[in-house]
Design an enzyme around this catalytic site. Structure first.
Site, mmCIF file in Angstrom:
data_model
loop_
_atom_site.group_PDB
_atom_site.id
_atom_site.type_symbol
_atom_site.label_atom_id
_atom_site.label_comp_id
_atom_site.label_asym_id
_atom_site.label_seq_id
_atom_site.Cartn_x
_atom_site.Cartn_y
_atom_site.Cartn_z
ATOM 1 N N CYS A 8 -5.168 0.307 0.151
ATOM 2 C CA CYS A 8 -4.100 0.652 -0.793
ATOM 3 C C CYS A 8 -3.811 -0.580 -1.639
ATOM 4 O O CYS A 8 -4.646 -1.493 -1.711
ATOM 5 C CB CYS A 8 -2.857 1.173 -0.064
ATOM 6 N N ASN A 11 -1.360 -3.201 1.220
ATOM 7 C CA ASN A 11 -1.753 -3.235 2.638
ATOM 8 C C ASN A 11 -0.540 -3.437 3.562
ATOM 9 O O ASN A 11 -0.633 -4.060 4.613
ATOM 10 C CB ASN A 11 -2.827 -4.318 2.898
ATOM 11 N N CYS A 13 2.007 -0.546 3.466
ATOM 12 C CA CYS A 13 2.575 0.803 3.666
ATOM 13 C C CYS A 13 1.495 1.831 3.998
ATOM 14 O O CYS A 13 1.348 2.250 5.144
ATOM 15 C CB CYS A 13 3.360 1.254 2.431
ATOM 16 N N ARG A 14 0.734 2.250 2.988
ATOM 17 C CA ARG A 14 -0.169 3.388 3.195
ATOM 18 C C ARG A 14 -1.402 3.070 4.030
ATOM 19 O O ARG A 14 -1.725 3.800 4.976
ATOM 20 C CB ARG A 14 -0.605 3.959 1.831
ATOM 21 N N SER A 15 -2.127 1.987 3.681
ATOM 22 C CA SER A 15 -3.388 1.759 4.410
ATOM 23 C C SER A 15 -3.198 1.315 5.858
ATOM 24 O O SER A 15 -3.972 1.734 6.721
ATOM 25 C CB SER A 15 -4.329 0.825 3.635
ATOM 26 N N ASP A 125 2.554 6.249 -3.497
ATOM 27 C CA ASP A 125 3.058 4.959 -3.040
ATOM 28 C C ASP A 125 4.521 5.101 -2.633
ATOM 29 O O ASP A 125 5.366 5.405 -3.473
ATOM 30 C CB ASP A 125 2.907 3.962 -4.201
HETATM 31 P P1 4NP Z 1 1.127 0.022 -0.283
HETATM 32 O O1 4NP Z 1 2.587 -0.062 -0.944
HETATM 33 O O2 4NP Z 1 0.128 -0.180 -1.392
HETATM 34 O O3 4NP Z 1 1.090 1.407 0.270
HETATM 35 O O4 4NP Z 1 1.063 -1.051 0.780
HETATM 36 C C1 4NP Z 1 2.980 -1.132 -1.767
HETATM 37 C C2 4NP Z 1 3.389 -2.305 -1.192
HETATM 38 C C3 4NP Z 1 3.817 -3.349 -2.006
HETATM 39 C C4 4NP Z 1 3.831 -3.199 -3.380
HETATM 40 C C5 4NP Z 1 3.416 -2.016 -3.948
HETATM 41 C C6 4NP Z 1 2.978 -0.985 -3.132
HETATM 42 N N1 4NP Z 1 4.302 -4.259 -4.198
HETATM 43 O O5 4NP Z 1 4.374 -4.088 -5.426
HETATM 44 O O6 4NP Z 1 4.623 -5.344 -3.674
#
Ligand code: 4NP
Length: 159
Positions: A8, A11, A13-15, A125
């Site tokens: 994702c 790294n 939340c989703r992955s 997201d």
């Molecule tokens: P992820 O979520 O891609 O599912 O881990 C996010 C985590 C952090 C950010 C964006 C999405 N960020 O902008 O810091």
């Protein structure tokens, strides 16, 4: 060994949620010695961090512990190392294509393409949204994980 990498943006939340859910499924199927699972982010914002507290809580409510995972950034070698590189959204796919060594592009796919009963292509997201977003993400990830494990078994002749 079949190697699976979930990707994702951050790294956190989703992955990592996908890593935890899919590892759990692999262990239940007693295939831990056949299938290896990891996750990474396309960006370096959260390298070294544990998953987001909301992701950890939502997963813990379904019996999955993410607390020991640590964020890392995806690298070019991931595409030669991992047989399945599964992105959460189209932007992740584009970012992976940008660093992918020539000839390995076909290893990169959208994770939800393995979900049999979902109309959508991307895991949204949940980072900037509310807590219920994390439960919705888990529902999608559980659905796609079942389809993915079936497909890996079929393609790799694992009984
Ligand atoms: P992820 O979520 O891609 O599912 O881990 C996010 C985590 C952090 C950010 C964006 C999405 N960020 O902008 O810091």
């Amino acid at each position: 060994m079949v190697k699976v990498l979930f990707v994702c943006l951050g790294n956190i939340c989703r992955s990592p949620t996908a890593e935890g859910v899919f590892k759990n499924l692999v262990q239940q199927a007693k295939l831990g010695d056949r299938i290896q699972v990891d996750s990474a982010g396309t960006h370096a914002y959260h390298v070294g961090e544990a998953p987001d507290a909301r992701a950890q809580e939502a997963a813990r409510n379904r019996g999955i512990e993410l607390g020991k995972l640590k964020g890392r950034q995806a690298i070019a070698e991931d595409m030669t190392e991992f047989d399945y590189v599964l992105a959460m959204d189209h932007e992740n796919v584009e970012n992976l294509y940008r660093i992918c060594p020539e000839g390995y592009e076909s290893r990169i796919n959208l994770f939800l393409s393995y979900a049999n009963n979902l109309e959508i292509e991307e895991v949204p997201d949940p980072y900037f949204g509310g807590g219920s977003g994390f439960d919705q993400v888990l529902d999608m990830i559980e659905e796609a994980s079942i389809g993915l494990l079936n497909e890996i078994r079929r393609e790799n002749n694992i009984k």
